[in-house]
Design an enzyme around this catalytic site. Sequence first.
Site, PDB file in Angstrom:
ATOM      1  N   SER A 270     -22.851  55.219  79.869  1.00 51.03           N
ATOM      2  CA  SER A 270     -23.090  53.783  79.791  1.00 51.03           C
ATOM      3  C   SER A 270     -22.887  53.277  78.368  1.00 51.03           C
ATOM      4  CB  SER A 270     -24.521  53.471  80.241  1.00 51.03           C
ATOM      5  OG  SER A 270     -24.878  52.146  79.910  1.00 51.03           O
ATOM      6  N   LYS A 271     -22.426  52.036  78.247  1.00 53.14           N
ATOM      7  CA  LYS A 271     -22.279  51.427  76.926  1.00 53.14           C
ATOM      8  C   LYS A 271     -23.618  51.349  76.198  1.00 53.14           C
ATOM      9  CE  LYS A 271     -18.335  48.482  78.163  1.00 53.14           C
ATOM     10  NZ  LYS A 271     -17.836  47.086  78.263  1.00 53.14           N
TER      11      LYS A 271
END
Length: 504
Positions: A270-271
Amino acid sequence: MSSAPDPRTTTASGSDIRVRFCPSPTGLPHVGMIRTALFNWAYARHNGGRMIFRIEDTDAARDSEESYRQLLDALRWLEIDWDEGVEQGGPHAPYRQSERHGIYREVLDKLIASGAVYESYSTGEEIDARNAAAGRAKQLGYDNFDRALTDEQRAAFRAEGREPAWRLRVPDHDTTYVDLIRGEVTFPAGSFPDFVLVRAGGVPLYTFTNPVDDALMGITHVLRGEDLMPSTARQLALYAALIDAGVTTFVPRFAHMPLVLGETGTKKLSKRDPQADLFLHRERGFIHEGLLNYLSLLGWSLSHDRDVFSRAELIDAFDIVDVNPNPARFDQKKAESINGDHIRMLAPDDFAARLVPYLASAGVVTEPLTSQQQATLDAAAPLVQERMQLLGEAPGLLGFLFRDDVVYDDDALKALPANAGEVLVASVDALNILPAHSFTAPAVQDALTSALIEGLDLKPRVAYGPLRVAVSGRRVSPPLFESMELLGRDESVRRLGLLAERLG
């Protein structure tokens, strides 16, 4: 009806290869994005081709100048350079989509003239209603209704004040291409409807601007993440229309790189995951050589038995066809280990210089260094270069050499043996005998060995552990005897005495 790959697909090789990196300036640069830039760059450099860096900044609500500057910072830090693009210029400027709206209008006009696109007036509600009436699943979306509108119907919609979107006429045959990583891929006819290129009001969409920019900039190889693979069929359909309209003469080759998974290997990184934050890695003390090396291993390898290599070796060996299509897992421990290997390959003076920002940020030294601080750092850096994995470890490992006070870690004090006081007193007596001018690491070791190992019959771990805590405040420090030499006799004895007093 089946189809073969478009015969107009490029055969460009060597110096004719042109790749691009085209991020949107939203948020911080993340590992997956930079891996994409790295593979494009490595492929261009390996082949003697060209790397183009452009910015897709048409989303005014999300794009920011700060994010754009961070992208530049990230690439420059990793020494991923580009031949054309933002900040560099080139024959296809401007390289920011927000400055290319006139270009997109000209291309749209050519597609209109060729009959490749048509006006679409259907609203989302009307599309849903038609699907429901026909017993067609809502998720199938647009039903190509406006393809068959008559001139009178279009005129009636315009009279209502409606503005048309422009949709591409999608071919009614299978679409096939050969992915450089995944092999032949076919999208069946009817797997996607006619899609919008330009919204009502003249706003061009990514599905239009991205392939158009690639076409006009002569991009021969589109190397990107596998999450974008579903859009490839649409891009191929648009490319065919662009060729027929005289905008370009060839279809690029595509390669879809594997996803980067998080530490558990069960879901995409995930970012928002700290491991995805490129600048957090830099803050923790990754050097660009180490991180570049590790990122290149997220889907590719130099050989089955070698993980550590230089930038030049990466360029010499990299080929996109060697990238593994299976997902790559971000392994933090492996990344840090590889970074440590690259730290050990630095020249001593280079290593010492790279420590300064971390020491200064922690308040250990001033910046610029005083002459005394520089001398201490020059002498101390070689003591820790072999044992560091991250430059961010420097304040903890070396801070005690630059301060008069000693800050004891709680775990270090708790680990002291019951006889620590006796050991410290014996050490003070042994070191006080040594002349200050000959207080060298070998002399210190000889004196302490005689007093503690032979005199008190102690094991080295028991003998030297309290001394390490007294001198550095930590259980882990640079080599003990060399650290004492740097501190000098009087300071070393003072610190041993302080801890002895504290223990009572």
